[in-house]
Design a protein around this motif. Structure first.
Motif, short mmCIF file in Angstrom:
data_model
loop_
_atom_site.label_atom_id
_atom_site.label_comp_id
_atom_site.label_asym_id
_atom_site.label_seq_id
_atom_site.Cartn_x
_atom_site.Cartn_y
_atom_site.Cartn_z
N PHE A 148 4.58 -6.51 -4.52
CA PHE A 148 5.19 -5.55 -3.61
C PHE A 148 6.03 -4.56 -4.41
CE2 PHE A 148 3.99 -8.73 -0.63
CZ PHE A 148 3.97 -8.13 0.63
N VAL A 149 6.26 -3.40 -3.84
CA VAL A 149 7.18 -2.44 -4.42
C VAL A 149 8.12 -1.94 -3.33
CG1 VAL A 149 7.44 -0.19 -5.53
CG2 VAL A 149 5.53 -1.67 -6.17
N ARG A 150 9.42 -2.03 -3.59
CA ARG A 150 10.37 -1.37 -2.69
C ARG A 150 10.60 0.02 -3.23
NH1 ARG A 150 16.46 -3.15 -1.07
NH2 ARG A 150 16.81 -2.88 -3.31
N VAL A 151 10.17 1.00 -2.46
CA VAL A 151 10.33 2.39 -2.88
C VAL A 151 11.77 2.83 -2.64
CG1 VAL A 151 7.91 2.97 -2.59
CG2 VAL A 151 9.48 3.18 -0.64
N VAL A 203 2.83 4.59 -6.02
CA VAL A 203 2.87 3.15 -6.31
C VAL A 203 1.65 2.44 -5.71
CG1 VAL A 203 5.35 3.06 -6.63
CG2 VAL A 203 4.43 2.67 -4.37
N LEU A 204 1.12 2.96 -4.62
CA LEU A 204 -0.12 2.39 -4.08
C LEU A 204 -1.28 2.67 -5.03
CD1 LEU A 204 0.08 3.12 -0.25
CD2 LEU A 204 0.32 0.91 -1.40
N ASP A 205 -1.34 3.89 -5.57
CA ASP A 205 -2.38 4.20 -6.54
C ASP A 205 -2.24 3.37 -7.81
OD1 ASP A 205 -3.57 6.00 -4.84
OD2 ASP A 205 -2.70 7.79 -5.79
N ALA A 206 -1.02 2.90 -8.09
CA ALA A 206 -0.80 2.01 -9.23
C ALA A 206 -1.30 0.59 -8.94
CB ALA A 206 0.67 1.97 -9.60
N ASP A 208 0.21 -4.25 -3.76
CA ASP A 208 -0.36 -4.95 -2.61
C ASP A 208 0.44 -4.72 -1.33
OD1 ASP A 208 -2.50 -6.61 -3.97
OD2 ASP A 208 -0.74 -7.31 -5.07
N GLY A 209 1.69 -4.33 -1.49
CA GLY A 209 2.55 -4.13 -0.33
C GLY A 209 3.68 -3.18 -0.65
N ALA A 244 -7.36 -1.57 0.50
CA ALA A 244 -6.51 -0.58 1.16
C ALA A 244 -6.17 -0.98 2.58
CB ALA A 244 -7.19 0.79 1.14
N LYS A 245 -7.07 -1.71 3.22
CA LYS A 245 -6.85 -2.14 4.60
C LYS A 245 -5.94 -3.37 4.67
CE LYS A 245 -11.22 -0.30 6.35
NZ LYS A 245 -12.50 -0.61 7.04
N GLU A 246 -5.71 -4.00 3.52
CA GLU A 246 -4.91 -5.23 3.48
C GLU A 246 -3.49 -4.99 2.99
OE1 GLU A 246 -7.23 -7.61 0.89
OE2 GLU A 246 -8.88 -7.89 2.32
N ILE A 247 -3.15 -3.75 2.65
CA ILE A 247 -1.80 -3.45 2.16
C ILE A 247 -0.78 -3.80 3.24
CG2 ILE A 247 -0.23 -1.60 1.48
CD1 ILE A 247 -2.77 -0.22 0.29
N VAL A 248 0.27 -4.49 2.85
CA VAL A 248 1.30 -4.95 3.78
C VAL A 248 2.46 -3.95 3.76
CG1 VAL A 248 2.93 -6.79 4.34
CG2 VAL A 248 0.64 -7.35 3.46
N LEU A 249 2.84 -3.50 4.95
CA LEU A 249 3.96 -2.56 5.07
C LEU A 249 5.14 -3.25 5.75
CD1 LEU A 249 5.36 0.20 5.00
CD2 LEU A 249 4.15 0.76 7.13
N ILE A 250 6.24 -3.33 5.03
CA ILE A 250 7.47 -3.93 5.55
C ILE A 250 8.53 -2.84 5.65
CG2 ILE A 250 9.26 -5.66 5.18
CD1 ILE A 250 6.54 -6.92 5.56
N VAL A 251 9.16 -2.72 6.81
CA VAL A 251 10.23 -1.73 6.98
C VAL A 251 11.58 -2.45 6.96
CG1 VAL A 251 8.77 -0.13 8.27
CG2 VAL A 251 10.09 -1.85 9.52
N GLN A 252 12.53 -1.84 6.29
CA GLN A 252 13.87 -2.43 6.21
C GLN A 252 14.73 -1.93 7.38
OE1 GLN A 252 14.30 -2.54 1.40
NE2 GLN A 252 16.12 -3.01 2.59
N ILE A 253 15.32 -2.89 8.06
CA ILE A 253 16.22 -2.61 9.18
C ILE A 253 17.64 -2.79 8.65
CG2 ILE A 253 16.87 -3.25 11.53
CD1 ILE A 253 14.00 -2.13 11.21
N GLU A 254 18.31 -1.67 8.39
CA GLU A 254 19.62 -1.77 7.74
C GLU A 254 20.61 -0.74 8.26
OE1 GLU A 254 18.87 -1.48 3.55
OE2 GLU A 254 17.33 0.03 3.81
N HIS A 255 20.44 -0.37 9.53
CA HIS A 255 21.36 0.56 10.17
C HIS A 255 21.44 0.20 11.65
CE1 HIS A 255 23.27 4.30 11.47
NE2 HIS A 255 23.54 4.55 10.19
N ILE A 256 22.59 0.40 12.25
CA ILE A 256 22.75 0.05 13.65
C ILE A 256 21.79 0.86 14.53
CG2 ILE A 256 24.60 1.72 14.02
CD1 ILE A 256 24.20 -1.83 15.59
#
Length: 244
Positions: free
Chosen positions: A58-61, A72-75, A78-79, A128-140
């Motif tokens: 995974f990479v946290r952008v 980073v996806l082109d690199a 996986d996520g 490309a269809k299996e890439i996992v996208l995680i969003v960070q919830i860090e604001h009210i």
């Protein structure tokens, strides 16, 4: 115990660190581009090292930025973990950056992920269809729009950021304040309605804290980070030597 995906954070930009961490038995490792000095070239080296050990990389952008995510996806990542996603519109933007048309708006590159131009069709139709996208919830604001964010197709999970969340409420690190407890409870109750990954970063390298989060329903857990695993053990052993 429920099925938990256990990972950790890579902040030191050397492939040997990634290999050592990968051999520890994690399911995934995340290269941190938000709070480290790692650049794109080094990120690719880390991705390669992690994947060579059979782990998901995974990479946290650093931000919800189409150009950064694309690179980073082109690199070969996986996520992707995207920080500070505070609305459904921002979640949709992240999805657009990750997915190829017609579902998203990702541009076509011919880099490592696509076998340097010799495997684009295969990549497009499989990984490309299996890439996992995680969003960070860090604001009210993200807590207030959590249902809308998690309802976006293409968002595979969320990652609560308790420090920044409390800071957005003017109460940085004040876990004892009822407002902060209530916000975290809203997160934990809301995510139960969705069949998506529920993430938490346990900073201290203490497995008992991981168990506490598992019992609360978290199943995508980042267990500490490279520098703390190194530093905590070194300090512990040196102190024992000096004080025995």
């Amino acid at each position: 115990m429920k099925n938990v995906q256990l990972g950790s954070w890579i902040t030191l930009n050397h492939p040997s660190i990634a290999e050592i961490m990968a051999d520890a038995g994690f399911d995934w490792l995340c290269v941190d581009l938000e709070h480290s000095v790692t650049d794109y070239f080094e990120a690719q080296q880390l991705i390669m090292a992690i994947q060579s050990k059979g782990l998901k990389a995974f990479v946290r952008v650093g931000e919800n930025n189409t150009r950064i995510i694309k690179r980073v996806l082109d690199a070969g990542a996986d996520g992707i973990i995207v920080p500070s996603v505070n609305s459904a519109a921002e979640a949709r933007k992240a999805v657009d950056s990750v997915k190829y048309p017609p579902f998203g708006k990702r541009g076509v590159g011919l880099s490592r992920a696509q076998s340097y131009g010799f495997g684009f069709e295969k990549y497009r139709d499989t990984k490309a269809k299996e890439i996992v996208l995680i969003v960070q919830i860090e604001h009210i604001n993200a807590i207030r729009e959590l249902d809308e964010i998690l309802s976006i197709e293409g968002v595979d999970g969320s990652f609560i950021g308790p420090y920044d969340l409390s800071g957005s409420m003017g109460l940085p690190g004040a876990w004892d304040k009822q407002e902060v407890k209530d916000a975290l409870l809203i997160y934990e109750e809301t995510v139960k309605k969705y069949n998506k990954l529920v993430g938490y970063h346990v900073i201290s390298p203490n497995f008992e804290l991981v168990n506490e989060k598992v019992e609360k329903g978290y199943d995508f857990i980042a267990f500490s980070l490279d520098t703390l695993f190194l530093g905590e053990f070194a300090r512990n052993q040196v102190n024992k030597f000096k004080n025995h």
